[in-house]
Design a protein around this motif. Structure first.
Motif, short mmCIF file in Angstrom:
data_model
loop_
_atom_site.label_atom_id
_atom_site.label_comp_id
_atom_site.label_asym_id
_atom_site.label_seq_id
_atom_site.Cartn_x
_atom_site.Cartn_y
_atom_site.Cartn_z
N ASN A 12 0.83 -1.21 0.00
CA ASN A 12 0.00 0.00 0.00
C ASN A 12 0.87 1.26 0.00
O ASN A 12 0.77 2.11 0.89
N GLU A 13 1.72 1.38 -0.99
CA GLU A 13 2.67 2.50 -1.07
C GLU A 13 2.49 3.30 -2.35
O GLU A 13 3.45 3.82 -2.92
N GLN A 14 1.25 3.45 -2.83
CA GLN A 14 1.02 4.16 -4.08
C GLN A 14 1.49 5.61 -4.03
O GLN A 14 1.87 6.19 -5.06
N GLU A 15 1.50 6.22 -2.85
CA GLU A 15 1.85 7.63 -2.73
C GLU A 15 3.36 7.87 -2.67
O GLU A 15 3.81 9.01 -2.86
N THR A 16 4.13 6.84 -2.40
CA THR A 16 5.56 7.05 -2.15
C THR A 16 6.47 6.58 -3.27
O THR A 16 7.63 6.98 -3.33
N ILE A 17 5.98 5.75 -4.17
CA ILE A 17 6.85 5.13 -5.19
C ILE A 17 7.52 6.16 -6.08
O ILE A 17 8.75 6.15 -6.28
N GLU A 18 6.73 7.08 -6.64
CA GLU A 18 7.30 8.08 -7.55
C GLU A 18 8.23 9.04 -6.81
O GLU A 18 9.24 9.49 -7.37
N LEU A 19 7.92 9.35 -5.54
CA LEU A 19 8.81 10.19 -4.74
C LEU A 19 10.14 9.48 -4.52
O LEU A 19 11.21 10.11 -4.58
N PHE A 20 10.07 8.19 -4.29
CA PHE A 20 11.29 7.40 -4.09
C PHE A 20 12.15 7.38 -5.36
O PHE A 20 13.37 7.59 -5.30
#
Length: 310
Positions: A12-20
């Motif tokens: 449940n990390e849809q919000e963090t992947i692109e930031l990473f």
């Protein structure tokens, strides 16, 4: 050019992947290594898989594995490590609590001759007080009862050589506790300390109860002390019971009166019964671990991936 494989478990990390990815691209540009991203979607309920697919279409060095359901972080870690093809391998959290800007320093330490460069939090700022207390207590406890020493505050975030990875992959146990396994294999290890960081986005899925259960896994997987405690309690209870019987027998013989105190007798019986159940619970936990091992079920099931796509 040598390759660095980056293993990133996701739940449940849809919000963090692109930031990473954005943060890592800055680090990638300043290192003389080819980066390989290995995202493991651990049965996420949100749009994590869709985000990974979109990223993978634009960045060919982004690979993903998607499980059929949630198998847990340990399963995600071993899946990513098995898929890694790099000369060097690192494990990172996608929420950026593992600072990507430490990677150049970690790589430099490998060049100096270390086999593993780990990271540890120098403090727990921002973490609930109760959680911090129990975390520190866990490390003190496990280090006192186990031959495998674990560093307080150590993270899964570490950079290792291929030789270390091969040693980890040779450990085929089903019940895994990675922090302990990385310590168990040995090798020359150097730790870098850093200030605790908050998540970049989203909400953690770890709560007190899940961390508590995870700590129990670590204790049971790397120590026989609970079994020894159960044995000691059993022997002590037997000795005390025999001494009590001798005392009551002599008391009755001298006073010629039956020993009163049925309520206290009932309390003693309940107390000893509780001790027996406690010891049986400890033994049962170990037997349960054996049961899981002998069934030889896989750690995970992959539903889809793009590992072999060019």
């Amino acid at each position: 050019m040598k390759k660095l494989s980056i293993v990133i478990p996701c739940y449940n990390e849809q919000e963090t992947i692109e930031l990473f990815i954005k943060e890592m691209e800055t680090i990638e540009a300043n290192m003389v290594l080819q980066f390989e991203y290995l995202f493991i979607n651990d049965g996420s309920k949100d749009k994590t898989l869709n985000v990974l697919k979109n990223v993978a279409t634009s960045k060919k060095n982004v690979k993903y594995l998607s499980f059929s359901r949630n198998f847990g972080k340990e399963a995600a870690l071993i899946a990513g490590l098995r898929a890694a093809t790099g000369d060097f391998i690192t494990v990172m959290d996608v929420d950026l609590q593992d600072p990507p800007d430490l990677l150049p320093e970690m790589y430099q330490k490998l060049q100096e001759g270390y086999d593993i460069v780990g990271t540890r939090r120098s403090n727990r700022v921002g973490e609930p007080v109760i959680r911090s207390f129990f975390a520190k207590s866990f490390y003190k406890l496990v280090n006192s009862i186990s031959d495998v020493k674990m560093v307080d505050g150590a993270r899964d975030f570490r950079l290792m050589t291929r030789q270390v990875l091969d040693a980890i992959l040779n450990l085929n146990e089903v019940n895994r506790f990675s922090k302990g396994l990385f310590s168990w294999v040995g090798f020359d290890t150097y730790y870098i300390s850093y200030e605790n960081r908050e998540r970049s986005a989203g909400k953690t899925t770890w709560n007190f109860w899940s961390l508590f259960k995870y700590s129990l896994e670590g204790i049971i997987n790397f120590s026989e002390a609970p079994l020894n405690i159960a044995t000691f309690i059993g022997i002590l209870s037997c000795i005390l019971s025999v001494l009590a019987m001798i005392y009551f027998f002599l008391s009755n013989l001298i006073s010629q009166n039956p020993v009163p105190g049925w309520p206290s007798l009932v309390c003693i019986i309940l107390f000893l019964g509780g001790l027996q159940l406690f010891c049986l619970g400890i033994v049962g936990k170990y037997i349960g671990k054996i049961f899981l091992e002998v069934k030889k079920r896989p750690n995970y099931i992959i539903k889809e991936d793009n590992i072999n796509e060019k």
